[in-house]
Design an enzyme around this catalytic site. Structure first.
Site, PDB file in Angstrom:
ATOM      1  N   MET A   1      13.243  24.068   3.421  1.00 36.73           N
ATOM      2  CA  MET A   1      12.666  23.412   2.460  1.00 36.73           C
ATOM      3  C   MET A   1      13.574  22.619   1.346  1.00 36.73           C
ATOM      4  O   MET A   1      13.131  21.536   1.100  1.00 36.73           O
ATOM      5  CB  MET A   1      11.765  24.542   1.702  1.00 36.73           C
ATOM      6  CG  MET A   1      10.640  23.775   0.866  1.00 36.73           C
ATOM      7  SD  MET A   1       9.767  24.884  -0.134  1.00 36.73           S
ATOM      8  CE  MET A   1       8.783  25.492   0.963  1.00 36.73           C
TER       9      MET A   1
ATOM     10  N   TYR B   1      17.751  28.801   9.941  1.00 40.22           N
ATOM     11  CA  TYR B   1      16.771  29.455  10.309  1.00 40.22           C
ATOM     12  C   TYR B   1      16.580  29.531  11.795  1.00 40.22           C
ATOM     13  O   TYR B   1      16.846  28.550  12.489  1.00 40.22           O
ATOM     14  CB  TYR B   1      15.380  28.762   9.908  1.00 40.22           C
ATOM     15  CG  TYR B   1      15.064  29.390   8.479  1.00 40.22           C
ATOM     16  CD1 TYR B   1      14.748  30.491   7.958  1.00 40.22           C
ATOM     17  CD2 TYR B   1      15.078  28.172   7.328  1.00 40.22           C
ATOM     18  CE1 TYR B   1      14.402  31.005   6.681  1.00 40.22           C
ATOM     19  CE2 TYR B   1      14.755  28.577   5.979  1.00 40.22           C
ATOM     20  CZ  TYR B   1      14.542  29.786   5.633  1.00 40.22           C
ATOM     21  OH  TYR B   1      14.071  30.308   4.428  1.00 40.22           O
TER      22      TYR B   1
ATOM     23  N   LYS C   1       0.803  -1.279  -0.012  1.00 42.69           N
ATOM     24  CA  LYS C   1      -0.235   0.038  -0.019  1.00 42.69           C
ATOM     25  C   LYS C   1       0.966   1.258   0.003  1.00 42.69           C
ATOM     26  O   LYS C   1       1.949   1.279   0.353  1.00 42.69           O
ATOM     27  CB  LYS C   1      -0.949   0.023   1.304  1.00 42.69           C
ATOM     28  CG  LYS C   1      -0.257   0.129   2.456  1.00 42.69           C
ATOM     29  CD  LYS C   1      -1.128  -0.089   3.688  1.00 42.69           C
ATOM     30  CE  LYS C   1      -0.239  -0.200   5.054  1.00 42.69           C
ATOM     31  NZ  LYS C   1      -1.042  -0.728   6.311  1.00 42.69           N
TER      32      LYS C   1
ATOM     33  N   ARG D   1     -10.444   0.351  15.782  1.00 45.37           N
ATOM     34  CA  ARG D   1     -10.644   1.362  14.659  1.00 45.37           C
ATOM     35  C   ARG D   1     -11.821   0.619  13.602  1.00 45.37           C
ATOM     36  O   ARG D   1     -12.701   1.382  13.569  1.00 45.37           O
ATOM     37  CB  ARG D   1      -9.316   1.275  13.521  1.00 45.37           C
ATOM     38  CG  ARG D   1      -8.335   2.423  13.837  1.00 45.37           C
ATOM     39  CD  ARG D   1      -7.402   2.296  13.004  1.00 45.37           C
ATOM     40  NE  ARG D   1      -6.841   0.993  12.351  1.00 45.37           N
ATOM     41  CZ  ARG D   1      -5.829   0.828  11.726  1.00 45.37           C
ATOM     42  NH1 ARG D   1      -4.930   1.477  11.771  1.00 45.37           N
ATOM     43  NH2 ARG D   1      -5.619  -0.464  11.016  1.00 45.37           N
TER      44      ARG D   1
HETATM   45  C1  PLP Z   1      -0.193  -1.516   6.900  1.00 47.77           C
HETATM   46  C2  PLP Z   1      -0.992  -2.979   7.468  1.00 47.77           C
HETATM   47  C3  PLP Z   1      -0.155  -4.127   7.547  1.00 47.77           C
HETATM   48  C4  PLP Z   1       1.579  -4.234   7.506  1.00 47.77           C
HETATM   49  O1  PLP Z   1       1.911  -3.594   8.671  1.00 47.77           O
HETATM   50  P1  PLP Z   1       3.382  -3.479   8.800  1.00 47.77           P
HETATM   51  O2  PLP Z   1       3.819  -2.806  10.521  1.00 47.77           O
HETATM   52  O3  PLP Z   1       4.259  -2.472   8.118  1.00 47.77           O
HETATM   53  O4  PLP Z   1       4.005  -4.918   8.901  1.00 47.77           O
HETATM   54  C5  PLP Z   1      -0.533  -5.265   7.955  1.00 47.77           C
HETATM   55  N1  PLP Z   1      -2.125  -5.397   8.135  1.00 47.77           N
HETATM   56  C6  PLP Z   1      -2.820  -4.207   7.761  1.00 47.77           C
HETATM   57  C7  PLP Z   1      -4.409  -4.508   8.119  1.00 47.77           C
HETATM   58  C8  PLP Z   1      -2.198  -3.180   7.612  1.00 47.77           C
HETATM   59  O5  PLP Z   1      -3.037  -2.000   7.244  1.00 47.77           O
END
Ligand code: PLP
Length: 367
Positions: free
Chosen positions: A310, A262, A38, A134
């Protein structure tokens, strides 16, 4: 993106990602592993990463249909799971056409699946909320949800899944409580199980189940970075998959008492050689990086000094007598662990990787 003259780039080591995927498989040898790609493979380039794993990955997991279609259109086959399922009932037509599996985490999604008229069977992963709070059905709803899906002629494979809130905390009993809640909800049901993120692949073998879901470990970062519980976990065998590198664009010598950047956050305590590198927060380097954040110049470790701008950062070159503009600077990679930069910036490597800016070219390399 066209190659620019600016020296900044993220080199992606596809061989390292394959190595790390094999680590996930060998840690959970009886489970299949969905490579989590993802968010553009955590900033590493989803198409290139999926292609590099195509011959050996048991499947892929993405956040949404758009991410899945991008992979399908570039020829990636095999199981592909939508981790949040669909956001509207019209998406089910895309799920069907692309042959995706989807999470079903709420009543609305359940109704959409049951009321669909697909021309092929839909694979559904029933998500249970065992403590993350969640999304997901409560474990006590599992039997009913599972029965309704099982009775639906256009539902194909079903898998039960959950997600851990604290799997990186080795001493904390919460993960055990989540596993227990999950198994209680399933009540011995004969159904595939999927619980483990990267941390659980390492730390909670009792949660390996039928499908693991490794993400961050594929990219070479210990899921325990910053938790202080790195200790006995063999996460050291992971190989960093991204080298974020740039170059010095200026080298200057400042007197004691002179401020840098800065707000004058850093003030030279002694005559100090200061390097300026072409990278800034617009590229995804964290603006909250503290003085002392590790950086490597020509393969040698030094530290960030002064606030991140930046497009530029300033770093300490004291003792780097030969340093010149053009010298390579590693922001993170094989010399500087991304987890260490994250820690020095009060964040996590996930955010550093996914925050890489659009003007940073990704260069994919394979051994
Ligand atoms: C992103 C995600 C993972 C992967 O988690 P990591 O900590 O990056 O291994 C696994 N399961 C779900 C549901 C996720 O959203």
């Amino acid at each position: 993106m066209t190659r620019s003259a600016r020296p900044l780039r993220a080199r992606i080591h596809l061989d390292a990602i394959r190595h790390n995927y094999r680590r996930a498989k060998s840690l959970a040898p009886r489970s299949r592993a969905l490579a989590v790609v993802k968010a553009n493979a955590y900033g590493h380039g989803a198409i290139a990463v999926a292609r590099a794993l195509a011959d050996e990955a048991d499947g892929f997991a993405v956040a949404c249909v758009e991410e899945a279609l991008e992979l399908r259109e570039s020829g990636i086959q095999g199981p592909m799971l939508l981790l949040e399922g669909v956001f509207s009932p019209d998406e089910i037509a895309l799920v069907e056409r692309a042959g995706l599996a989807m999470v079903v985490h709420c009543r609305e999604q359940l109704d959409w699946v049951l009321n669909a008229h697909p021309s092929r069977r839909l694979d559904c992963w029933i998500k249970l909320d065992t403590g993350m709070h969640r999304v997901g059905f409560s474990p006590s709803e599992f039997a009913e949800v599972n029965a309704r899906l099982a009775a639906c002629p256009h539902v194909g494979e079903r898998v039960a899944m959950t997600h851990f809130a604290r799997a990186d905390e080795l001493e904390h009993p919460y993960t055990l409580a989540q596993i227990e809640a999950f198994e209680q909800g399933l009540n011995g049901a004969r159904i595939g199980r999927s619980l483990a993120n990267s941390a659980a692949v390492f730390a909670w073998p009792q949660a390996h189940g039928d499908w693991t879901r490794p993400g961050i470990m594929l990219y070479g970062v210990s899921p325990f970075a910053g938790t202080g519980s790195n200790a006995n976990m063999d996460a050291g065998d992971l190989r960093p998959a991204m080298t974020l590198e740039s170059a010095l664009i200026a080298v200057r010598d400042l007197d004691a008492g002179e401020p840098v950047g800065y707000g004058g956050r850093f003030v030279c305590e002694r005559p100090t050689r200061v390097g300026v590198a072409a990278i800034g927060y617009a590229d995804g380097y964290p603006r909250h990086a503290r003085d002392g954040t590790p950086i490597a110049v020509g393969g040698r470790l030094t530290r960030l000094i002064g606030r991140v701008s930046m497009d530029m950062i300033t770093l300490d070159l004291t003792g780097f007598d030969e340093a010149r503009p053009g010298d390579p600077v590693e922001l993170w990679g094989r010399t500087v662990p991304a987890g260490a930069v994250a820690e020095a910036s009060d964040t996590i490597a996930y955010q550093l990787f996914t925050g890489i800016g659009r003007r940073v070219p990704l260069l994919h390399e394979d051994a």
